[in-house]
Write an enzyme that holds these catalytic residues in place. Structure first.
Site, mmCIF file in Angstrom:
data_model
loop_
_atom_site.group_PDB
_atom_site.id
_atom_site.type_symbol
_atom_site.label_atom_id
_atom_site.label_comp_id
_atom_site.label_asym_id
_atom_site.label_seq_id
_atom_site.Cartn_x
_atom_site.Cartn_y
_atom_site.Cartn_z
ATOM 1 N N ASP A 194 3.620 76.014 47.268
ATOM 2 C CA ASP A 194 2.518 76.698 47.942
ATOM 3 C C ASP A 194 1.300 76.847 47.048
ATOM 4 O O ASP A 194 0.196 77.083 47.532
ATOM 5 C CB ASP A 194 2.995 78.076 48.415
ATOM 6 C CG ASP A 194 1.997 78.741 49.339
ATOM 7 O OD1 ASP A 194 1.571 78.089 50.305
ATOM 8 O OD2 ASP A 194 1.625 79.905 49.089
ATOM 9 N N MET B 62 -1.512 83.754 54.225
ATOM 10 C CA MET B 62 -2.911 83.444 54.509
ATOM 11 C C MET B 62 -3.496 82.396 53.567
ATOM 12 O O MET B 62 -4.657 82.021 53.712
ATOM 13 C CB MET B 62 -3.744 84.735 54.402
ATOM 14 C CG MET B 62 -3.401 85.784 55.434
ATOM 15 S SD MET B 62 -3.715 85.211 57.127
ATOM 16 C CE MET B 62 -5.486 84.943 57.067
ATOM 17 N N ARG B 63 -2.696 81.930 52.600
ATOM 18 C CA ARG B 63 -3.255 80.977 51.638
ATOM 19 C C ARG B 63 -3.687 79.694 52.336
ATOM 20 O O ARG B 63 -4.691 79.081 51.967
ATOM 21 C CB ARG B 63 -2.251 80.676 50.535
ATOM 22 C CG ARG B 63 -2.814 79.757 49.458
ATOM 23 C CD ARG B 63 -1.890 79.611 48.265
ATOM 24 N NE ARG B 63 -1.915 80.805 47.438
ATOM 25 C CZ ARG B 63 -0.859 81.557 47.186
ATOM 26 N NH1 ARG B 63 0.318 81.238 47.692
ATOM 27 N NH2 ARG B 63 -0.965 82.623 46.422
ATOM 28 N N ALA B 64 -2.960 79.276 53.366
ATOM 29 C CA ALA B 64 -3.321 78.048 54.068
ATOM 30 C C ALA B 64 -4.710 78.162 54.693
ATOM 31 O O ALA B 64 -5.507 77.210 54.644
ATOM 32 C CB ALA B 64 -2.278 77.729 55.137
#
Length: 685
Positions: free
Chosen positions: A193, A274-276
């Protein structure tokens, strides 16, 4: 210094080049993970990128590459006065898979820290990579403790080195680039990730492209400097375009409508966290700047999704990364319709505005390795006798197939995986760090001390003080400080967990051919494979059926490769149990020579029946005792079913010096402590 291969001379691989260039334009994208088969220019492209990166202004003499415009106030070489600095090329720092912790984060001189109170610090690779590129080839093989350090540095933008209360901190912001061959194992989800983008690469199947790759490579090998000179103009033009895109980047507008498309796409694909969303926003902005536009459009969002989402959709290690492009287009169209902009549907053929098109990698969907759900012949209502010599155990009424000794059943799908209790090897090992069996490691709880062999890495403070205390008067101690010599230092010995070689020996004979039964067996093995993935083991797969046994998968770190071989495993024929055990013995013998420190756990999945040849049961017992004589830890997963049980698997476990567990016990989580002391169980038997 050798001349690097020019970036612009790379043939094809549009996705790979685009992913790297977007990170050169905007390092905030978060790096790129390059997945693909060997020999596809992964490393070549990464190393070539460094020549395109703009130069970096640094404080003269600073080992930590501080920015002269905003020097780090906590820099170990500081404090620095703000002002002009010197320019140097951006660095590409390579992290070897087998690097030590001190090589990565740096080393602190404990002796001087204790005796003089001086923080004598030698920077590591994280300091060298600050404001540059940190490249990890075969990143999926990186040891867990190095992965943890990388995660910490990537999250905080700084590296901390601590030794018994003495600490040093320095900035460590870098572009993380990793390359890997999925056949050798997958990445931990946490590290996966951390990569902003991922690209899949594969060698082209077009003859003309392959010819051009070979032609250029041979020309480069014959005259690297001359070859690079022929591409100098293209390299300069690309370098100028990167500089222009960087200058344009702050002016690119990311409108609310585009943000809603990004959020709707991430929600549609059910990505975690929420990183995407953040990575997609930064990638779309970089794509617009790369295309020379000051506004992000729907095509940028689509391309950003294709780069930022595939590796974030994996739910377990057996899922192939990829993105359903039809679903992506639907999500973007729905988001546009919600804003009353249904006419601005994204172009399904790829991005515009001068961005290289998608299409250099393999098909996202992969190959479905599952066998069909129907077809084949169902086995008879009962199993044949286990110890009737010379009789074929077909598991069905079919006539023997040529060369196979019986009718071959079509592969069946594995049952639903489930969580298993931990199986471990007894004793204390010294293998590679992992999460299965007890071992002496560099990380874990402190259990004692010893004199250091080579550089001191983990100080045992109490033991060091105890060793130095008797000599203080002889050394002329007069003040409060402790006079410490090199001979006083003690290395802490620690106990943690190691990864093992888990070798599966799976019975694929006719006695296992009942479809419901084999589905349950495959589900159990798949569950154990998932457990092996989580515990960082190597796995191997030996199967036996018909007249012999075969190594379906040599020991590897790729657990998903083992899962694919298991899914496609056919059944039928006799039960050469002894052949399977002897083949496993050969595999383990070779692996002990290759990696003596990695201990093995033999998992035999069978009902214990043996047929074919003269006295096959006795032959299997002798093969089992061969493993026991060499101290191989073993577990027999008893697959026998029905009201009448012969107990042959339990007898095999005794011969192996291990333990037996039924499929029901494995599924019911009732095997806690099953293999805590396998050798002791064997002696008691």
């Amino acid at each position: 210094m050798s001349t690097p291969y020019p970036f612009t001379a790379i043939v094809g691989q549009d996705d790979l080049r685009l992913g790297l260039l977007l990170n050169a334009v905007s390092p905030a994208v978060g790096g790129v993970l390059v997945r693909g088969e060997k020999g596809t220019a992964k490393s070549t492209a990464v190393r070539a990128l460094a020549a395109l990166m703009p130069e970096v202004a640094v404080v003269a003499g600073c080992r930590f590459s501080c920015d002269p415009g905003a020097p780090d106030p906590a820099c170990p070489d500081g404090p620095h006065e703000a002002g002009t600095g010197v320019s140097r090329p951006a660095r590409t720092v390579e992290l070897p898979v087998g690097a030590s912790e001190d090589r990565l984060v740096g080393a602190l001189d404990i002796e001087r820290a204790l005796s003089e109170g001086v923080k004598a610090f030698e920077p590591g690779l994280l300091a060298d990579a600050h404001r540059g590129i940190l490249y990890v080839d075969e990143v999926n093989l990186l040891h867990d403790h190095l992965v943890d350090l990388l995660l910490d540095a990537a999250a905080m933008g700084a590296s901390y080195v601590e030794r018994e209360g003495v600490s040093v901190r320095h900035a460590a912001r870098f572009l993380l680039v990793g390359t890997m061959n999925p056949e050798e194992g997958e990445l931990r989800p946490q590290l996966l990730d951390r990569f902003g983008l991922t690209v899949e690469v594969a060698a082209s199947r077009e003859t003309d492209l392959r010819v051009e790759v070979v032609r250029r490579r041979l020309a480069y090998d014959d005259d690297p400097a001359g070859f690079a000179a022929r591409w100098a103009d293209e390299e300069a033009a690309l370098r100028e375009r990167i500089v222009a895109a960087r200058a344009l980047l702050p002016r690119v507008v990311l409108g609310d409508g585009v943000l809603r498309q990004i959020a709707a796409t991430c929600a549609a694909f059910e990505v975690d966290g929420m990183r995407a969303d953040i990575v997609m926003a930064r990638t779309a902005t970089a794509l617009a700047a790369w295309a020379g536009r000051e506004e992000v459009v729907a095509d940028d969002v689509r391309q950003a999704a294709l780069l930022a989402l595939p590796h974030r959709r994996r739910r377990n290690p057996f899922d192939a990364p990829g993105l359903d492009e039809d679903k992506l287009d639907d999500a973007l169209r729905d988001a546009a319709d919600d804003q009353g902009e249904g006419d601005d549907d994204p172009d399904p053929d790829g991005p515009g505005g001068g961005v290289p098109p998608q299409g250099g990698g393999p098909d996202d969907g992969g190959t479905d390795s599952d066998g069909p759900d129907d077809g084949g012949t169902e086995p008879g209502p009962g199993d044949r006798s286990a110890d009737a010599p010379g009789r074929e155990d077909t598991g069905s009424g079919d006539a023997p197939a040529p060369g196979g000794g019986a009718g071959e059943q079509q592969p069946v799908r594995a049952g639903e995986p489930f969580r298993t209790k931990m199986l471990s090897v007894p004793g204390l090992g010294e293998g590679a760090a992992g999460r299965r069996s007890r071992a002496r490691t560099e990380h874990g709880r402190t259990t004692g001390s010893r004199r250091p062999e080579g550089a001191l890495t983990k100080l045992h403070l109490a033991a060091t003080v105890q060793a130095a205390a008797p000599h203080q008067r002889a050394r002329g101690r007069s003040g409060r400080g402790l006079v410490v010599r090199r001979d006083d230092l003690r290395q802490a010995t620690r106990e943690g967990r190691e990864g093992n070689l888990v070798l599966f020996v799976v019975d694929a004979s006719g006695s296992m051919a009942a479809r419901q039964r084999m589905s349950a067996v495959k589900g159990a093995v798949m569950s154990l494979l998932l457990d092996a993935y989580q515990r960082r083991d190597k796995v191997g797969l030996v199967t036996f059926r018909g007249k012999d046994a075969e190594v379906a998968l040599p020991p590897t770190s790729s657990v998903d490769a083992a899962a694919a071989r298991l899914e496609s495993l056919p059944t039928g024929g006799r039960t050469p149990l002894a052949a399977g055990l002897l083949k496993a013995h050969d595999v383990l013998r070779v692996e002990r020579l290759r990696d003596p420190s990695r201990r093995a756990l033999l998992v035999v999945v069978t009902d214990g029946r043996a047929t074919g040849g003269v006295d096959p049961v006795a032959l299997a017992a002798r093969a089992g005792r061969l493993h026991a004589s060499e101290g191989t830890a073993s577990v027999v997963v008893d697959c026998e079913s029905g009201f009448v049980r012969l107990g042959l698997a339990a007898q095999l476990a005794q011969d192996l010096g291990g333990s037996a567990v039924t499929l029901d016990e494995l599924r019911a989580d009732s095997i806690a402590g099953l293999v805590k002391d396998i050798t002791a169980a064997g002696r008691a038997a």
